[in-house]
Motif scaffolding. Structure first.
Motif, PDB file in Angstrom:
ATOM      1  N   SER A   1      18.601  67.229  31.197  1.00  0.00           N
ATOM      2  CA  SER A   1      19.670  67.091  29.927  1.00  0.00           C
ATOM      3  C   SER A   1      20.748  67.826  30.048  1.00  0.00           C
TER       4      SER A   1
ATOM      5  N   ALA B   1      20.024  61.175  24.232  1.00  0.00           N
ATOM      6  CA  ALA B   1      18.953  62.218  24.073  1.00  0.00           C
ATOM      7  C   ALA B   1      17.728  61.961  24.748  1.00  0.00           C
ATOM      8  N   ILE B   2      16.977  62.763  25.137  1.00  0.00           N
ATOM      9  CA  ILE B   2      15.576  62.787  25.539  1.00  0.00           C
ATOM     10  C   ILE B   2      14.690  63.458  24.552  1.00  0.00           C
TER      11      ILE B   2
ATOM     12  N   GLY C   1      14.588  72.682  22.760  1.00  0.00           N
ATOM     13  CA  GLY C   1      15.577  71.634  22.098  1.00  0.00           C
ATOM     14  C   GLY C   1      16.496  71.945  21.011  1.00  0.00           C
TER      15      GLY C   1
ATOM     16  N   LEU D   1      22.707  65.521  27.699  1.00  0.00           N
ATOM     17  CA  LEU D   1      22.117  64.837  26.771  1.00  0.00           C
ATOM     18  C   LEU D   1      21.285  65.894  25.766  1.00  0.00           C
TER      19      LEU D   1
ATOM     20  N   LEU E   1      18.349  67.179  23.668  1.00  0.00           N
ATOM     21  CA  LEU E   1      16.814  67.303  23.688  1.00  0.00           C
ATOM     22  C   LEU E   1      16.217  67.538  22.629  1.00  0.00           C
TER      23      LEU E   1
END
Length: 369
Positions: free
Chosen positions: A150, A130-131, A178, A155, A157
């Motif tokens: 992402s 993840a970010i 996200g 990924l 978010l």
């Protein structure tokens, strides 16, 4: 004890006096009702914020920290995962990652205090899950590039939107980009209560249902437990106060922005300071802080404090330089430079013109002496 500064950084006492009758009515109404935990006011606040932000679900919790932590847990973040975020943030951003057993991977920031999107891709590994972006000082990050990254790398978010309630980017609110976002309602925030409070937003029904369980001990019903949860419930008194504050939010934000524009107009001629750029690239900034970058920052800070102007530095020591946290393996040149130069000026909805003029006068006086 009342704040003794002529210009306080934030004036919660003035805020209370201005809304005194309404706030006392709220206290009496909630106290006399006997309804304190997860009752009508909490549900109403969740519905109104979901409507305001144009998001499917909003869930009240007991703090912005828990909002981030429960978001990570509900999305399945676990031991061994890596999450990319920044050092320039309140420690809760990083600690919630650690408390999930995951590893925070810190990248540098831009000159505006937000994550440098050009640093993200090099930090991605096979363990990256993840970010977590931080919308610092009420300004949303460069979400177009972050969303593209992402998606490209599959990924998750997450948004730390603790400082960014009401901020928008290309007409889309913070907390809606996200899988989950965490908001703080700490009294210092642009939308604050009279204690701790937080909120999670998501458009994912499964995650929302997990969050309902996680915030209340894993209880599906009073007699059925389906997982080991936590005690993270926003109480009715704080929810009622937030409902009232939400009704005043746009009006207060207008006053806050007027203070910011006054600073910009009257300090822009000083070459020794760099002012924030507001509302660039189709943003709406909510100015949770008004952060300047100043030559001789430490001396300026002392001079203003000595002249009864309450200013702050967020933060003198970056998180990755806090020795006990063992995060010093990251090379974050801009973060370290930024921390040495930044200074937060007083900004709030109850700062009057005389006070703002006094701040400007003293900053000019410092650099002209």
């Amino acid at each position: 004890m009342a704040n003794s500064y002529h210009v306080p950084y934030i004036d919660l006492a003035a805020q209370y006096e201005f809304y005194k009758d309404e706030l006392q009515d709220i206290l009496l109404r909630i106290a006399s009702s006997g309804q304190f935990i997860l009752r009508k006011e909490v549900s109403e606040l969740e519905s109104k914020i979901a409507e305001y932000l144009k998001v499917n679900y909003a869930l009240g919790v007991n703090s912005g920290t828990d909002a981030l932590f429960l978001s990570l847990k509900a999305a399945g973040i676990k031991s061994g995962d890596e999450i990319i975020t920044v050092s320039h943030t309140f420690i809760a951003t990083i600690s919630t990652i650690v408390h999930c057993g995951a590893k925070p991977v810190l990248v540098d920031i831009n000159d505006d205090g937000n994550i440098d999107v050009n640093k993200i891709e090099d930090a991605i590994t096979k363990k990256t899950k993840a970010i977590m972006v931080v919308h610092m000082n009420g300004k949303i990050c460069d979400m177009d590039m972050i969303l593209a990254l992402s998606k490209k790398h599959n990924l998750l978010l997450f948004e730390d939107a603790a400082q960014a309630f009401g901020a928008s980017y290309h007409n889309k609110f913070a907390g809606t980009f996200g899988v989950c976002a965490g908001f703080s309602f700490h009294p210092m925030k642009v939308l604050g209560c009279m204690g701790d409070g937080g909120l999670i937003t998501t458009n994912d029904e499964h995650i929302y249902n997990q969050l309902l369980l996680l915030r209340n001990h894993g209880q599906k019903t009073k007699s059925e437990l389906v997982l080991y949860g936590y005690n993270s419930r926003l109480d009715n008194l704080q929810a009622a106060i937030l409902l009232f504050r939400l009704s005043k939010f746009e009006e207060e934000l207008k006053s806050r922005r007027e203070v910011a524009m006054y600073y910009i107009k009257n300090l822009s001629s000083l070459p020794q300071i760099k002012l924030p750029i507001l509302d660039e690239d189709n943003r709406r900034d909510v100015l949770s802080s008004f952060v300047i970058q100043a030559k001789d920052r430490d001396a300026l800070q002392k001079f203003l404090l000595d002249n009864s102007i309450e200013v702050a530095v967020h933060w003198n020591t970056p998180n990755h330089k806090q020795s006990h946290l063992k995060l010093d393996n990251f090379n974050l040149e801009m973060t370290e430079k930024y921390s040495k130069n930044i200074l937060s000026l007083p900004i709030h909805s109850f700062l009057d013109k005389e006070q703002a003029a006094f701040v400007v006068k003293k900053i000019i006086e410092f650099y002209e002496k």
